[in-house]
Design an enzyme around this catalytic site. Structure first.
Site, PDB file in Angstrom:
ATOM      1  N   GLY A 122       0.882  -1.226   0.066  1.00  0.00           N
ATOM      2  CA  GLY A 122       0.116   0.043   0.010  1.00  0.00           C
ATOM      3  C   GLY A 122       0.776   1.062  -0.095  1.00  0.00           C
ATOM      4  O   GLY A 122       2.073   1.395  -0.163  1.00  0.00           O
ATOM      5  N   ASN A 123       0.143   2.320   0.335  1.00  0.00           N
ATOM      6  CA  ASN A 123       0.985   3.544   0.439  1.00  0.00           C
ATOM      7  C   ASN A 123       0.378   4.495   1.408  1.00  0.00           C
ATOM      8  O   ASN A 123      -0.643   4.083   2.140  1.00  0.00           O
ATOM      9  CB  ASN A 123       1.208   4.321  -0.886  1.00  0.00           C
ATOM     10  N   TYR A 124       1.265   5.665   1.695  1.00  0.00           N
ATOM     11  CA  TYR A 124       0.779   6.649   2.786  1.00  0.00           C
ATOM     12  C   TYR A 124      -0.454   7.158   2.805  1.00  0.00           C
ATOM     13  O   TYR A 124      -0.666   8.270   3.417  1.00  0.00           O
ATOM     14  CB  TYR A 124       1.807   7.467   3.161  1.00  0.00           C
TER      15      TYR A 124
END
Ligand code: CTP
Length: 399
Positions: A208-210
């Site tokens: 995933g990412n932030y």
């Protein structure tokens, strides 16, 4: 802008109540009809005679008039108004509003209000910063009420800090901007993607990412606030929507986001692609938990579909498509490349090199490039205000 608008000014017991007289005067000068509703403590700070002389209406503060028993219907007030502006709003009134404690006419009017509500808090810096006030204001925002943030400066307590009610001319600007934008997008359907995507590796892990989704959610609120029907396709985020015109569709992966986007886009007038879509996904999903070994682990990744590029390909001439470019270097060059490659009408550029911009922040600093070659730089602002700037640009395509 305010000609003929019916505005209730709610005044509570703060030293900033003196500014409310000026606020009433400015609103009236702009053509609004103003009805003051005041709390019992508000009357200790400013006399109703000043306010009735300015507004040419009796100031309402009691449920009924003592000498003749005439009832002041908060229900009628709720139906009459085009907008309610509570300025100044004390910590006590904010607490009562958040919790439905209807012990005066201002609160019963608030609870009966059909029109949009604005709140301009005024209090001492520690009261404003107290977790109780923060929670109450958050609750009011979740009801769709709009908060006009207090400013910093010298307070009645002689302390310096955040808690000064915003100046009346600034409050009037907010009200004017609100009415200007109110129905701009009625009849329009807007699709927005927001948040990250999660690409599953095994039953307990993902890539995933932030992305927090805050920018996309603020865009959804802004479009809905202007009358649009909004379809918000959201990756996994911890955010809530407030406006009833937002239809939220939760997804996890880029593939799911693609499917939902393709289903909705043909019915939309515009698409704003704000999601931080994962560029790659694991080639293979392991149905069982991947076990630790002493060897290094190689995960084969394959490209995800590019939602923006696909929509650019199928876009009709009457549809507007906007994207984002979050860059760490060569911002302009990269953003222009994306604008052209994905056939966008405009692109919002933010750079991780700008403090306060990008993921997980409440603020953003953007530049907007259009396919027609326009290039506009905006200062650092809260994400909800950045959203208004972006939606102003979108609206510009339909003007
Ligand atoms: N986008 C998308 N689908 C993808 C990747 C990106 O819809 N699979 C959209 C984003 O929502 C954004 C725009 O395309 O509006 C640009 O995204 P970005 O990640 O900056 O661009 P990429 O094309 O992925 O390029 P790179 O990651 O190499 O910078």
């Amino acid at each position: 802008m305010l000609k003929g608008k019916k505005i209730i000014v709610g005044i509570t017991g703060s030293i900033a109540a003196y500014k409310a007289a000026y606020l009433c005067r400015l609103l009236i000068k702009k053509g609004a009809e103003v009805q003051v509703v005041i709390t019992p403590t508000g009357k200790e700070f400013i006399t109703p005679v000043t306010l009735s002389a300015l507004t040419q209406k009796p100031v309402l503060g009691e449920f009924f008039t003592a000498n003749d028993g005439i009832w002041h219907s908060h229900v009628d007030l709720g139906l009459w108004a085009d907008l309610m502006m509570i300025a100044p709003a004390t910590a006590s009134t904010i607490g009562k509003m958040a919790n439905g404690i209807a012990d005066n006419l201002l609160i019963t009017t608030y609870l009966s209000m059909k029109a949009p509500i604005f709140i301009a808090p005024a209090m001492d810096l520690d009261m404003y910063a107290h977790p109780s006030t923060r929670a109450n204001l958050e609750k009011l925002e979740s009801y769709g009420n709009r908060i006009i943030e207090p400013t910093e400066g010298m307070l009645a307590s002689r302390l310096e800090g955040k808690g000064r009610m915003e100046e009346p001319d600034k409050i009037v600007e907010c009200i004017e901007a609100f009415f200007k934008r109110q129905n701009q997008l009625s009849q329009k359907k807007v699709l927005i993607t927001a948040g990250p995507t999660y690409e599953k590796l095994d039953p307990i892990r993902y890539i995933g990412n932030y992305s927090s989704g805050k920018m996309g959610f603020a865009l959804a609120e802004s479009c809905a606030g202007r009358g649009a029907e909004v379809f918000l396709i959201a990756g996994p985020v911890q955010l809530k929507i407030h406006h009833p015109n937002i239809r939220r569709i939760d997804v996890n992966s880029a593939d799911e986001m693609m499917d939902e986007t393709l289903r909705i886009f043909p019915h939309a007038d515009a698409g704003i692609l704000c999601a931080a879509v994962a560029d790659y996904k694991p080639a293979n999903y392991s149905a069982e938990k991947l076990k630790r070994t002493d060897e290094s682990l190689k995960i084969n990744l394959i490209p995800n579909p590019d939602i923006a590029a696909k929509l650019g390909e199928i876009k009709r001439a009457d549809q507007i498509l906007a994207g984002f470019a979050l860059e760490t270097e060569n911002e302009m060059q990269n953003a222009l490349g994306k604008l052209q490659k994905k056939r966008l009408d405009f692109i919002v550029v933010n750079s991780l090199r700008d403090p306060g911009a990008g993921f997980q922040t409440d603020t953003n600093k953007i530049r907007i490039l259009t396919a027609k070659g326009e290039n506009t730089d905006f200062p650092l602002k809260p994400k909800c205000e950045v959203a208004e700037d972006i939606v102003d640009v979108l609206y510009g395509f339909w003007k």
